[in-house]
Design a protein around this motif. Structure first.
Motif, mmCIF file in Angstrom:
data_model
loop_
_atom_site.group_PDB
_atom_site.id
_atom_site.type_symbol
_atom_site.label_atom_id
_atom_site.label_comp_id
_atom_site.label_asym_id
_atom_site.label_seq_id
_atom_site.Cartn_x
_atom_site.Cartn_y
_atom_site.Cartn_z
ATOM 1 N N ILE A 51 5.746 -8.171 -4.887
ATOM 2 C CA ILE A 51 6.941 -7.543 -5.440
ATOM 3 C C ILE A 51 7.101 -6.165 -4.810
ATOM 4 O O ILE A 51 6.143 -5.591 -4.295
ATOM 5 N N ALA A 52 8.327 -5.684 -4.837
ATOM 6 C CA ALA A 52 8.589 -4.351 -4.305
ATOM 7 C C ALA A 52 9.386 -3.571 -5.346
ATOM 8 O O ALA A 52 10.425 -4.028 -5.803
ATOM 9 N N ALA A 53 8.845 -2.421 -5.750
ATOM 10 C CA ALA A 53 9.552 -1.589 -6.733
ATOM 11 C C ALA A 53 10.397 -0.569 -5.985
ATOM 12 O O ALA A 53 9.884 0.208 -5.183
ATOM 13 N N GLU A 54 11.684 -0.607 -6.248
ATOM 14 C CA GLU A 54 12.596 0.349 -5.606
ATOM 15 C C GLU A 54 12.360 1.743 -6.185
ATOM 16 O O GLU A 54 12.109 1.865 -7.386
ATOM 17 N N PRO A 55 12.505 2.761 -5.362
ATOM 18 C CA PRO A 55 12.420 4.100 -5.942
ATOM 19 C C PRO A 55 13.677 4.352 -6.789
ATOM 20 O O PRO A 55 14.781 4.288 -6.267
ATOM 21 N N ILE A 56 13.487 4.548 -8.074
ATOM 22 C CA ILE A 56 14.617 4.884 -8.949
ATOM 23 C C ILE A 56 14.328 6.257 -9.520
ATOM 24 O O ILE A 56 13.303 6.444 -10.202
ATOM 25 N N LYS A 57 15.165 7.204 -9.217
ATOM 26 C CA LYS A 57 14.925 8.581 -9.635
ATOM 27 C C LYS A 57 14.717 8.655 -11.148
ATOM 28 O O LYS A 57 15.491 8.087 -11.912
ATOM 29 N N GLY A 58 13.670 9.361 -11.560
ATOM 30 C CA GLY A 58 13.424 9.548 -12.989
ATOM 31 C C GLY A 58 12.534 8.489 -13.604
ATOM 32 O O GLY A 58 12.129 8.611 -14.750
ATOM 33 N N LEU A 66 -3.469 -3.898 -4.460
ATOM 34 C CA LEU A 66 -3.162 -3.458 -3.091
ATOM 35 C C LEU A 66 -1.659 -3.162 -2.965
ATOM 36 O O LEU A 66 -0.836 -4.008 -3.308
ATOM 37 N N HIS A 67 -1.337 -1.983 -2.512
ATOM 38 C CA HIS A 67 0.091 -1.618 -2.446
ATOM 39 C C HIS A 67 0.387 -0.715 -1.261
ATOM 40 O O HIS A 67 -0.518 -0.145 -0.663
ATOM 41 N N ALA A 68 1.659 -0.592 -0.935
ATOM 42 C CA ALA A 68 2.067 0.193 0.232
ATOM 43 C C ALA A 68 3.406 0.854 -0.051
ATOM 44 O O ALA A 68 4.181 0.371 -0.871
ATOM 45 N N ALA A 69 3.656 1.976 0.631
ATOM 46 C CA ALA A 69 4.991 2.575 0.571
ATOM 47 C C ALA A 69 5.751 2.101 1.798
ATOM 48 O O ALA A 69 5.350 2.373 2.935
ATOM 49 N N GLY A 90 15.376 1.343 1.757
ATOM 50 C CA GLY A 90 13.945 1.393 2.086
ATOM 51 C C GLY A 90 13.175 2.252 1.105
ATOM 52 O O GLY A 90 13.695 2.680 0.081
ATOM 53 N N GLY A 91 11.895 2.480 1.436
ATOM 54 C CA GLY A 91 11.070 3.366 0.625
ATOM 55 C C GLY A 91 10.534 2.755 -0.661
ATOM 56 O O GLY A 91 10.023 3.463 -1.511
ATOM 57 N N SER A 92 10.641 1.431 -0.806
ATOM 58 C CA SER A 92 10.106 0.789 -2.015
ATOM 59 C C SER A 92 8.578 0.821 -2.006
ATOM 60 O O SER A 92 7.962 1.010 -0.959
ATOM 61 N N THR A 93 8.005 0.619 -3.180
ATOM 62 C CA THR A 93 6.554 0.466 -3.245
ATOM 63 C C THR A 93 6.271 -1.027 -3.310
ATOM 64 O O THR A 93 6.692 -1.702 -4.241
ATOM 65 N N ALA A 94 5.589 -1.538 -2.288
ATOM 66 C CA ALA A 94 5.349 -2.979 -2.208
ATOM 67 C C ALA A 94 3.957 -3.300 -2.724
ATOM 68 O O ALA A 94 2.978 -2.679 -2.317
ATOM 69 N N PHE A 95 3.870 -4.236 -3.658
ATOM 70 C CA PHE A 95 2.576 -4.736 -4.118
ATOM 71 C C PHE A 95 2.363 -6.058 -3.414
ATOM 72 O O PHE A 95 3.114 -7.019 -3.635
ATOM 73 N N LEU A 96 1.359 -6.094 -2.571
ATOM 74 C CA LEU A 96 1.268 -7.206 -1.634
ATOM 75 C C LEU A 96 0.821 -8.514 -2.256
ATOM 76 O O LEU A 96 1.238 -9.573 -1.826
ATOM 77 N N GLN A 97 -0.023 -8.396 -3.278
ATOM 78 C CA GLN A 97 -0.535 -9.643 -3.807
ATOM 79 C C GLN A 97 0.441 -10.328 -4.766
ATOM 80 O O GLN A 97 0.724 -11.506 -4.605
ATOM 81 N N PRO A 98 1.016 -9.611 -5.728
ATOM 82 C CA PRO A 98 2.064 -10.287 -6.502
ATOM 83 C C PRO A 98 3.322 -10.510 -5.657
ATOM 84 O O PRO A 98 4.191 -11.260 -6.044
ATOM 85 N N CYS A 116 9.103 -5.394 2.140
ATOM 86 C CA CYS A 116 9.938 -4.194 2.141
ATOM 87 C C CYS A 116 11.401 -4.579 2.258
ATOM 88 O O CYS A 116 12.278 -3.909 1.751
ATOM 89 N N LEU A 117 11.640 -5.674 2.960
ATOM 90 C CA LEU A 117 13.007 -6.130 3.169
ATOM 91 C C LEU A 117 13.613 -6.710 1.900
ATOM 92 O O LEU A 117 14.764 -6.497 1.573
ATOM 93 N N GLY A 118 12.780 -7.476 1.200
ATOM 94 C CA GLY A 118 13.298 -8.192 0.036
ATOM 95 C C GLY A 118 13.444 -7.282 -1.155
ATOM 96 O O GLY A 118 13.125 -6.106 -1.095
ATOM 97 N N ASN A 119 13.941 -7.790 -2.242
ATOM 98 C CA ASN A 119 13.877 -6.994 -3.455
ATOM 99 C C ASN A 119 13.284 -7.838 -4.572
ATOM 100 O O ASN A 119 13.066 -9.032 -4.442
ATOM 101 N N PHE A 120 13.038 -7.190 -5.653
ATOM 102 C CA PHE A 120 12.262 -7.786 -6.724
ATOM 103 C C PHE A 120 12.835 -9.114 -7.213
ATOM 104 O O PHE A 120 12.135 -10.089 -7.364
ATOM 105 N N THR A 121 14.142 -9.148 -7.409
ATOM 106 C CA THR A 121 14.739 -10.356 -7.975
ATOM 107 C C THR A 121 14.550 -11.569 -7.063
ATOM 108 O O THR A 121 14.420 -12.680 -7.540
ATOM 109 N N ILE A 122 14.494 -11.330 -5.772
ATOM 110 C CA ILE A 122 14.340 -12.453 -4.856
ATOM 111 C C ILE A 122 12.915 -12.990 -4.893
ATOM 112 O O ILE A 122 12.690 -14.180 -4.936
ATOM 113 N N VAL A 123 11.923 -12.075 -4.910
ATOM 114 C CA VAL A 123 10.557 -12.547 -4.762
ATOM 115 C C VAL A 123 9.882 -12.940 -6.074
ATOM 116 O O VAL A 123 8.852 -13.581 -6.060
ATOM 117 N N CYS A 124 10.455 -12.561 -7.211
ATOM 118 C CA CYS A 124 9.794 -12.879 -8.473
ATOM 119 C C CYS A 124 10.044 -14.334 -8.863
ATOM 120 O O CYS A 124 11.166 -14.732 -9.105
#
Ligand SMILES: O=C(O)CCC(=O)C(=O)O
Ligand SMILES: [Fe+2]
Length: 516
Positions: free
Chosen positions: A455-462, A481-484, A445-453, A272-280
């Protein structure tokens, strides 16, 4: 019967004393009302002085400490006014307030609010001194925490077995108490009591020091604070064992898991702390593309292709950008607002359903025919995926609460049978795929985290994130497996559309290989 006073002068003496008696009763009555009125006036002045800003309330409430302060204001202050108004029977304001009190935040909401702050603190490593000064990761609120607030946080941490957070909160509470000496007698007594409970629970097996010296080491201001109050030692009678028993009994009674238990299972805090670019990782990143997507030249998408961004390869997780316009998103939110209900779930044993700490949000459910916008959205996502909703296609709209989150889970049902699938009584099959729309931006905050890959998808409106929950064989894909993540700053609106197996047999043909 009425006496004819004019018929005897002597009896009129009674009238004189009656006169005096009644005057003094009358005086008490007025004084009582005056007192209550004065208290009400003071209370009103205080409430006015501390009122939340009326202009742009939506900006005010995105900060968790303002949310906490608002809940506290209703749970403690407004209910107090109700007590003061007790004196004024049958008056308009009382009945109005009674009605209001029926649905304003109460003390249990305040506990929930404190738990939310502690959850955020744990998930996002928030600094306690920053929190006390009303700041969260650089977002200031103007809400300052007092000694009793810190006590409330410490208690929330204690009750959720987050002991590493409990200790600094209790110390902070003592520090602010000593500084200001502003805390209610009941609260300081409970604070000192909790410090003792904490020490006896945490150091139960350690014989190194006596419990008094341990108290002194862990809570250096304990005895100093104790000296301030007339403290009769009524707490000394309770032994560590009995306190322990009480605690475990409590949690069994509530039949809920503590936040701590859930954290252990899910541990998505770092994600949840990280963002996609860091963990990919780079090798995966190279394979991911962004392109205009027409889903095999679907006529409507040929006219207006969808911007597709691949978030992961195996499992394939994609994001459709700008799939909902701002206007549509706002319309769906307005549609949902009057119908929101707190989400319930089953407890750890699976036997009881009720409110749960592992999922803090409210939802409203819609069929396609609820509104033109819902229908349009369904159609667009069907165009993009080829999947069709079953006859009563449902869309669920969710609004997250304070520190609102949803711990790691699968969207397909997971049962004990070897397929990891559940019977579906409505004969629609399992949830083959999920489209998750974000209807608001969330500043923190509020990203959707996929635990196994990871990655965390940020909420982007639209935008909407899409993935398949099942392999073509129909077997559940455990990589989904995922979490909000908890919402730190903001007001998160999301909407899920789940596609079922039935009706989609020809779109996604069954495969004989169970794991592909
Ligand atoms: O809101 C999110 O980010 C995820 C929600 C979710 O997973 C669900 O509702 O099933
Ligand atoms: Fe989900």
């Amino acid at each position: 019967t009425k006496y004819d006073w004019f018929s005897s002068v002597s009896v009129m003496e009674d009238l004189v004393s009656m006169d005096h008696n009644f005057l003094s009763t009358f005086g008490f009555y007025i004084e009582g009302r005056q007192n209550a009125l004065n208290q009400l006036k003071t209370m009103k002045a205080l409430l006015e002085k501390t009122a939340s800003p009326i202009n742009e309330p939506e900006k005010y409430i995105i900060h968790p400490l303002n949310q906490y302060s608002l809940v506290k204001r209703f749970a403690l202050k407004w209910s107090k006014i109700e007590e003061l108004l007790e004196v004024f029977r049958n008056e308009n304001i009382r009945s109005q307030l009674n009605q209001m009190v029926a649905y304003i935040p109460d003390k249990s909401d305040l506990v929930g609010a404190a738990e939310a702050i502690v959850r955020l603190q744990k998930s996002y490593n928030l600094d306690i001194n920053e929190l006390v000064n009303g700041n969260v990761k650089g977002f200031t609120s103007g809400t300052f925490l007092k000694s009793e607030d810190c006590f409330r946080m410490g208690k929330a941490a204690f009750e959720n077995r987050l002991f590493d957070l409990c200790e600094p909160w209790l110390n902070k509470s003592l520090e602010l108490y000593v500084k200001t000496q502003k805390i209610k007698r009941d609260n300081i007594t409970s604070l000192l009591d909790l410090c003792k409970q904490y020490v006896s629970l945490k150091h139960m097996n350690s014989r190194k020091w006596s419990s008094l010296s341990r108290l002194n080491v862990i809570f250096p201001l304990y005895f100093f604070s104790r000296g301030f109050i007339v403290y009769k030692g009524e707490l000394d009678s309770e032994s560590a064992e009995s306190l322990q028993e009480n605690n475990s009994k409590d949690s069994q009674e509530n039949n809920t898991m503590s936040l701590d238990d859930y954290e252990k299972i899910t541990d998505h805090s770092n994600l949840c702390l990280g963002n996609f670019t860091i963990v990919c990782p780079n090798d995966v990143k190279k394979q991911l593309k962004c392109y205009y997507f027409t889903n095999k030249q679907h006529p409507r998408l040929l006219l207006s292709p969808i911007k597709l961004e691949e978030l992961w390869n195996f499992p394939h997780i994609v994001r459709f950008h700008d799939i909902v316009s701002d206007k549509e998103a706002n319309a769906i939110i307005e549609l949902a607002k009057p119908q929101l209900e707190r989400v319930e779930g089953s407890d750890i044993s699976g036997d009881n359903v009720g409110t749960v700490k592992y999922r803090v949000s409210s939802t409203a459910w819609f069929y396609d025919d609820a509104s033109y916008v819902v229908k349009k959205l369904s159609q667009r996502v069907s165009d993009a995926t080829g999947l069709t909703g079953y006859s009563e296609a449902l869309q669920v709209v969710a609004n997250y609460g304070m520190g609102g989150h949803y711990i790691a889970h699968y969207d397909h049902a997971v049962a004990n049978d070897s397929d990891g699938r559940e019977e579906h009584p409505q004969d629609q099959g399992a949830r083959i795929a999920t489209a998750l729309f974000y209807l608001s931006d969330v500043p923190e905050g509020g990203s959707t985290a996929f635990l196994q890959p990871r990655i965390a998808a940020e909420p982007i409106k639209g935008s909407a994130v899409f993935w398949f929950n099942l392999f073509p064989s129909g077997k559940g894909d455990s990589r989904t497996l995922h979490a909000a993540c908890p919402v730190l700053i903001g007001n998160k609106w999301a909407s899920n559309k789940w596609f079922r197996e039935f009706g989609n047999e020809f779109v996604r043909r069954c495969d004989l290989d169970r794991n592909s």
